[in-house]
Design an enzyme around this catalytic site. Sequence first.
Site, mmCIF file in Angstrom:
data_model
loop_
_atom_site.group_PDB
_atom_site.id
_atom_site.type_symbol
_atom_site.label_atom_id
_atom_site.label_comp_id
_atom_site.label_asym_id
_atom_site.label_seq_id
_atom_site.Cartn_x
_atom_site.Cartn_y
_atom_site.Cartn_z
ATOM 1 C CG HIS A 37 2.541 -2.565 -5.628
ATOM 2 N ND1 HIS A 37 3.327 -1.800 -6.452
ATOM 3 C CD2 HIS A 37 1.655 -3.203 -6.443
ATOM 4 C CE1 HIS A 37 2.945 -1.986 -7.715
ATOM 5 N NE2 HIS A 37 1.936 -2.824 -7.730
ATOM 6 C CE LYS A 68 5.784 -9.380 -13.331
ATOM 7 N NZ LYS A 68 4.450 -9.197 -12.808
ATOM 8 C CG ASN A 123 5.871 -6.204 -4.119
ATOM 9 O OD1 ASN A 123 5.064 -6.430 -5.015
ATOM 10 N ND2 ASN A 123 6.432 -7.152 -3.396
ATOM 11 N NE ARG A 138 -3.747 -34.707 -8.585
ATOM 12 C CZ ARG A 138 -4.515 -35.705 -9.003
ATOM 13 N NH1 ARG A 138 -4.537 -36.026 -10.278
ATOM 14 N NH2 ARG A 138 -5.235 -36.369 -8.149
ATOM 15 C CE LYS A 170 4.054 -12.399 -7.255
ATOM 16 N NZ LYS A 170 4.255 -11.145 -6.501
ATOM 17 C CG HIS A 210 -3.440 -2.087 -8.710
ATOM 18 N ND1 HIS A 210 -3.107 -2.513 -7.437
ATOM 19 C CD2 HIS A 210 -2.334 -2.270 -9.476
ATOM 20 C CE1 HIS A 210 -1.844 -2.946 -7.452
ATOM 21 N NE2 HIS A 210 -1.357 -2.813 -8.668
ATOM 22 C CG HIS A 255 -1.298 -3.922 -1.908
ATOM 23 N ND1 HIS A 255 -2.072 -4.161 -3.004
ATOM 24 C CD2 HIS A 255 -0.136 -4.579 -2.125
ATOM 25 C CE1 HIS A 255 -1.418 -4.931 -3.859
ATOM 26 N NE2 HIS A 255 -0.227 -5.186 -3.355
ATOM 27 C CD GLU A 269 7.187 -10.921 -4.156
ATOM 28 O OE1 GLU A 269 6.375 -11.093 -5.083
ATOM 29 O OE2 GLU A 269 6.947 -10.300 -3.134
ATOM 30 C CD GLU A 317 1.877 -1.703 -11.370
ATOM 31 O OE1 GLU A 317 3.096 -1.801 -11.179
ATOM 32 O OE2 GLU A 317 1.018 -2.114 -10.549
ATOM 33 N NE ARG A 323 7.149 -11.947 -9.469
ATOM 34 C CZ ARG A 323 6.492 -12.844 -10.181
ATOM 35 N NH1 ARG A 323 7.034 -14.015 -10.438
ATOM 36 N NH2 ARG A 323 5.292 -12.591 -10.638
HETATM 37 N N1 GLY Z 1 2.886 -7.848 -9.687
HETATM 38 C C1 GLY Z 1 4.067 -8.127 -8.980
HETATM 39 C C2 GLY Z 1 4.707 -9.417 -9.361
HETATM 40 O O1 GLY Z 1 4.331 -9.992 -10.353
HETATM 41 O O2 GLY Z 1 5.565 -9.879 -8.671
#
Ligand code: GLY
Length: 384
Positions: A272, A251, A269, A124, A146, A289, A276, A261, A188, A265
């Site tokens: 992206h 970041k 994107n 957990r 993430k 990417h 994507h 997000e 990036e 946040r």
């Molecule tokens: N890679 C985008 C984020 O971490 O929100």
Amino acid sequence: MSGERVEVALGRRSYPVTVSAGWPADIGAALGVPGGSSRALVVSQAPVAAAGHAGPVVGALVDHGLDVDTVEVPDGEAAKDVAVLTRLWQAAADLPLARHDVIVAVGGGVVGDLAGFAAASYHRGIDVVQVPTTLLAQVDAAIGGKTGINLPQGKNLVGAFHQPRAVLCDVATLTTLPARVLTEGLGEVVKYGLIADPGLLDVLEERWPVGEELGRGSVTGRLGGSADGPPGGEPSLALLEELVLRSVRVKAAIVAADEHEGGQRAHLNLGHTYGHAVEALTGYRSVLHGEAVAIGLCVALRLGRQLGRTDDALIERVGSLLARLGLPTRGPKLDRAEVWRAMAGDKKVDASGVRFVVVDEPGHPALITPPPEAVDAAIDEVAG
Ligand code: GLY
């Protein structure tokens, strides 16, 4: 060498990101080895281990008195799969890792996402430490919690927010990357320049060396690796450190302000939404990417111009910079209905429609839901 530390400020879950050029003298301290841990599972990949990046981490953990086991996962996006995740859970159970033990990810974004999700779900949730060894992972994927795996239906569809306990970015690891893999990470970095730190654009324009091989974004070329020496210039460790450190600061601040997000946040994107779609419709193979992000940046800037928000000078500036770095400024021609399906299926889309990040000027992004005709016109300019 101690490196620079950037804090991701999340209250009791705050953690340091250490950026150094060469391993810090006390790797164990930079890894934040949890006091109560007695075992660690180091997750890596064969090329990462062969490049010598896992060894110092394992050594530091052993020096701190931990029992360490290592697992190598397959290369590439295909490793973000439930079968590979099951192997990690089983390796953790075989050790066995207990609640207070730790998983350490040494590698690129695939390793970090997979090992991070194994840590989020095993018992957990146990601690994970991220040791990213690609530019993409150092400036983005390893920070912010993430984690996840892919399904046949889409990328990152199963996962969790699980903040690491510490992140250690040794930019010297980047010198062993194939040139194209290093270059894609610059997509990036350009993004961070556009959303928050315009000085990054100046640094890249003035100081990123453009050699014949780097400029072409060669798949096989290695920085500083060939017997004849590199055909062009190569970035110094000091330059890599500055680019990573400044990107990490952006970041870290965004994650601290908006961990899940709900707002700011989403600015990460930029490039992206269309990026994507390019990746998905080219099978996650031919376009990397960061290259897809570069194409997406070109679309997003032109979308801004369609809407009267972004001026020509910025579009020209970013196009010249991306080309100079060896990143694409035009995308493949794709079926438009499929592009819209891919963009609308993107999990980052809310019910009100497809969201895009646009840039009014460097450092001033905005999240909008634009009229589809403006998006189509922007795509026509880049991939028509
Ligand atoms: N890679 C985008 C984020 O971490 O929100």
